[in-house]
Design a protein around this motif. Sequence first.
Motif, PDB file in Angstrom:
ATOM      1  N   GLY A   1      66.304  76.061  13.872  1.00 25.83           N
ATOM      2  CA  GLY A   1      66.595  76.950  14.391  1.00 25.83           C
ATOM      3  C   GLY A   1      67.501  78.442  14.258  1.00 25.83           C
ATOM      4  O   GLY A   1      67.012  79.467  14.595  1.00 25.83           O
ATOM      5  N   PHE A   2      68.502  77.631  13.503  1.00 29.86           N
ATOM      6  CA  PHE A   2      69.640  79.143  13.629  1.00 29.86           C
ATOM      7  C   PHE A   2      69.117  80.279  12.656  1.00 29.86           C
ATOM      8  O   PHE A   2      69.298  81.769  12.943  1.00 29.86           O
ATOM      9  CB  PHE A   2      70.545  78.359  13.484  1.00 29.86           C
ATOM     10  N   LEU A   3      68.742  80.151  11.483  1.00 26.91           N
ATOM     11  CA  LEU A   3      68.426  81.420  10.512  1.00 26.91           C
ATOM     12  C   LEU A   3      67.100  81.178  10.777  1.00 26.91           C
ATOM     13  O   LEU A   3      65.768  79.780  10.668  1.00 26.91           O
ATOM     14  CB  LEU A   3      68.773  81.130   9.554  1.00 26.91           C
TER      15      LEU A   3
ATOM     16  N   HIS B   1      63.309  85.544   8.178  1.00 27.00           N
ATOM     17  CA  HIS B   1      63.512  86.235   7.143  1.00 27.00           C
ATOM     18  C   HIS B   1      64.754  86.814   6.523  1.00 27.00           C
ATOM     19  O   HIS B   1      65.657  87.424   6.206  1.00 27.00           O
ATOM     20  CB  HIS B   1      63.730  87.760   9.138  1.00 27.00           C
ATOM     21  N   TYR B   2      65.618  85.263   6.160  1.00 25.64           N
ATOM     22  CA  TYR B   2      66.563  85.427   5.254  1.00 25.64           C
ATOM     23  C   TYR B   2      65.852  84.643   3.971  1.00 25.64           C
ATOM     24  O   TYR B   2      66.541  84.822   3.605  1.00 25.64           O
ATOM     25  CB  TYR B   2      67.271  84.245   6.037  1.00 25.64           C
TER      26      TYR B   2
ATOM     27  N   ASP C   1      65.411  86.967   1.645  1.00 23.29           N
ATOM     28  CA  ASP C   1      65.660  87.188   0.310  1.00 23.29           C
ATOM     29  C   ASP C   1      67.544  86.755   0.075  1.00 23.29           C
ATOM     30  O   ASP C   1      68.014  86.734  -1.302  1.00 23.29           O
ATOM     31  CB  ASP C   1      65.516  88.923   0.590  1.00 23.29           C
ATOM     32  N   VAL C   2      67.849  85.983   0.960  1.00 22.15           N
ATOM     33  CA  VAL C   2      69.468  85.108   0.774  1.00 22.15           C
ATOM     34  C   VAL C   2      69.640  84.057  -0.403  1.00 22.15           C
ATOM     35  O   VAL C   2      70.164  84.349  -1.203  1.00 22.15           O
ATOM     36  CB  VAL C   2      69.494  84.996   2.077  1.00 22.15           C
TER      37      VAL C   2
ATOM     38  N   PHE D   1      70.097  85.012  -4.267  1.00 22.90           N
ATOM     39  CA  PHE D   1      71.166  85.223  -4.547  1.00 22.90           C
ATOM     40  C   PHE D   1      72.404  83.616  -4.222  1.00 22.90           C
ATOM     41  O   PHE D   1      72.955  84.088  -5.091  1.00 22.90           O
ATOM     42  CB  PHE D   1      72.180  86.026  -3.336  1.00 22.90           C
ATOM     43  N   PHE D   2      71.602  83.322  -3.513  1.00 20.21           N
ATOM     44  CA  PHE D   2      72.255  82.062  -3.514  1.00 20.21           C
ATOM     45  C   PHE D   2      72.193  81.099  -4.628  1.00 20.21           C
ATOM     46  O   PHE D   2      73.210  80.739  -5.340  1.00 20.21           O
ATOM     47  CB  PHE D   2      72.672  80.696  -2.164  1.00 20.21           C
TER      48      PHE D   2
ATOM     49  N   ILE E   1      74.138  82.217  -7.454  1.00 14.99           N
ATOM     50  CA  ILE E   1      75.515  82.105  -7.777  1.00 14.99           C
ATOM     51  C   ILE E   1      75.488  80.522  -7.744  1.00 14.99           C
ATOM     52  O   ILE E   1      76.769  79.923  -8.815  1.00 14.99           O
ATOM     53  CB  ILE E   1      76.342  82.445  -5.781  1.00 14.99           C
TER      54      ILE E   1
END
Lengths: 255, 309, 370
Positions: free
Chosen positions: B274-276, B279-280, B282-283, B286-287, B290
Amino acid sequence: MADLLQVQGVTKRFGGLIALEDVSLSVRDGEIYGLIGPNGAGKTTLFNCMTGLYDLTGGEVRLGGVLLNGLKPHRIVEAGFARTFQNIRLFANMTALENVMVGRHVRTRIGLVGAILRTPRARAEEAAIRDRAVALLDHVGLRGKARTLAGHLSYGDQRRLEIARALATEPRLLALDEPVAGMNPTERRQMADLFQRLRADGLTLLLIEHDVKLVMGLCDRVAVLDYGRKIAEGEPARVRADPAVIAAYLGGEAA
Amino acid sequence: MDILTQQLINGLVLGSIYALVALGYTMVYGILELINFAHGEVTMIGAMVALTVIGLLLGMAPELPGLMVVFSGLLVAIPACMALAFAIEKVAYRPLRRAPRLAPLITAIGVSIILQNVAMLVWGRQYVAFPAILPQGQYEVFGAHITDLQLVIVALSLTTMAGLWLLVERTRLGRAMRATAQSKEVAALMGVNVDRVISATFVIGAAIAAIAGVMVSAYYGLAHYHMGFLLGLKAFAAAVLGGIGNIAGAMLGGLLLGIIEALGAGYIGDLTGGFLGSHYQDVFAFFVLILVLVFRPSGLLGERVANRA
Amino acid sequence: MRTALDALRARPRLAFALLAALLVALPFLVGAGLGNSWVRVLDFVLLYILLALGLNIVVGYAGLLDLGFIAFYAIGAYVYALLASPHFGLHLPFWAILPISMALAGLFGVLLGTPTLRLRGDYLAIVTLGFHEIIRIFLNNLNAPYNLTNGPQGINLIDPITIGGHALSRPLELFGVTVPSTYLYYYVFLAFTLLVMAVAIRLQDSRLGRAWAALREDEVAAAAMGINTRNVKLLAFAMGATFAGLAGGLFASFQGFVSPESFSLWESFLVLCMIVLGGMGHIPGVILGAALLTVIPEALRYLGDLQRATLGHVVLDPADLRMLLFGIALVIMMIYRPAGLIPSRQRKRELTARDGVAEQEQASLYDAKA
């Protein structure tokens, strides 16, 4: 004399193409060793394999007993192996002096902090780099051209500058890829003199060359590459008489 | 409702859009080794033009069937984007073809900035809504929902990709494109008009981008002058994932990225206790980008591009 | 005019003294001539010069295209905001925070650079772009479940820089003269800018600076000359990030407020425009670029007033035109004047050399390795 450079069974494949196949040779300390062969025989590929620009498909390369396989190019320079390029790769927009100063990089230590603080040690090192570079330019016959842009030097001078830059790394072995290509006979003689001087300084030279006459006159030993394989090795006079070598050159080029 | 199936479906739909945009990046990179930063913006312009046409049509003839209206918008957007890409290549990239690498890259960023800001001046800063005129049917498959729109998007994407595949593999132009990608010099010697092939590559990529732009605005129900940026970045990540320069790779990379994103967004909450939250979403792109660049810079299907000098 | 310049050149000490006097008097001159709001613009000019000098090390010296530069600026700013605001109730002094801002930004630079710097330059551009996006998303969302960044609202009431017990947010009475807050920040920013400029100059003119130049010109030859290309690149990248972290800390204290909105990608592009416009790799050019691109948008505002006065309303908002003009400038500069308005000699030669032979050879060498 001990072997400085040992090349053991080096093989290099590009996809399906075999560029080098099981090439072995050894260069003794203090000699001038010639590498000859028709165009496309794999001479420059061998240089690129030895200097870490290409990964080897097989085999090993040792300099003074140290294994060079898999080392990054800068480590190989650090181990004492310097080179020049067939199609001159100077830093064309830097001056001749700066080019040679770049060559001192691997033998000097001043990093970020020293550069920012300009410590006495940093200043001393910088001065030493400059002095050494000036002396090297002098040594190869480029006195008075220190401030000229490398790209503006004449062709022959660019070859000299590449040698000075390589010498700045304090190599034990200097590998020259067609160092007299495109030069006139006078310039070639001057370059041959330079090579003799370098050898007298205690340097070992490995030389790719097309000018068979130059190679025969200068080198202690030569190896002949053809289609990626070594077909002969030994004293110039013996190699010259080798039927396999003559066949490789199809009777062309004075061989 | 089965969350896994649902997220897979959502991912597949989104991924097929990414794949279309990724094709444009990969084709241009294959030939010019240039990251065409402006490609995402071309996609955005496609959506905007189509929405304008749709708005006009609805104003004039509100009784027209929705699918036909959207299709008309698409038919205007495609040539508009093609003309735009043609102009961009000619004005901004061609003069720099022999310049050092940094120069065309900076120009590409410049073009991207120009297109975004022109779009902002023309269409405003607000979101432009996509009118609800498309069929809204919904079906149940393995406990998950799939809509008419999603089916249309996937079908149209697959058709477009198949068309491109035929074009590249079966036509003279396609052969010239493949030859140019191998070596511009040799292709020119063989009588290929390299300039024209490069133009064609940009133009084809733009046509596909226009389709993707309309799809994405229909899917989210809106368009915005800034939408091309993130879409473009993700599509580029998809192209790299598949192996840049490789057309099949772009398709595969796009679909995979869509699925990764959807699954990631669906499960990140559980994974991080539940920390993230979602709404992440879109991240992830990029991960993935990379990670791919670090561990397999050639991508899944591509040739090696990393240098280690 | 020329004779005056020559005279100054002959007497460097006098020139130096005059320049120093001008820099000290500048806010008063600007304040008197254009109004105090322009002194604030002046402060931002200095901040952007700081940023541009940092990015110049990465792009101008080492030739690495970093599009996520503002992410490091954001990291620096948020570090400052978190350590000197009511958000956590921490109020560390600025001289303790700025090094942390710089170190953390630099650390992120190393973390991002280590895996990516072995890639070709254009990949780096994309990865840094992605990194920027990641940082922005995290800044926007790390307010729940644990409130680290306070999300889109940002962090308020950040402490001003305090020197000798005086907070720079308040005017200072000195010998009967009231020196406003923006003037005080000007002097602090000026000091940091001069410091960073000195660092940049010394770096350029060092063993490391030569290695960067060599790397930019021909990576293969640089490696063959014994340069550890990856480390040297990483150093440039981390250096740039560190400077950005410093600028970020200063920005946070100056504004008293940070939110993710201040660190949009446009800012990265803006700083890139500055060094491209001024002249990559050349410090006077970079300073000119930063000054121009900070002042021009402010001047453009008058265009809005002008429209209001003549047409009765604003037809074209100059704020909307700003980025458009910058984009056009980027393209035109790259095509017609790639080395910038005041190019360094070396960069001019590099960027105008259209043959690109070394580039091709480099490419073919990598292709051959496959």
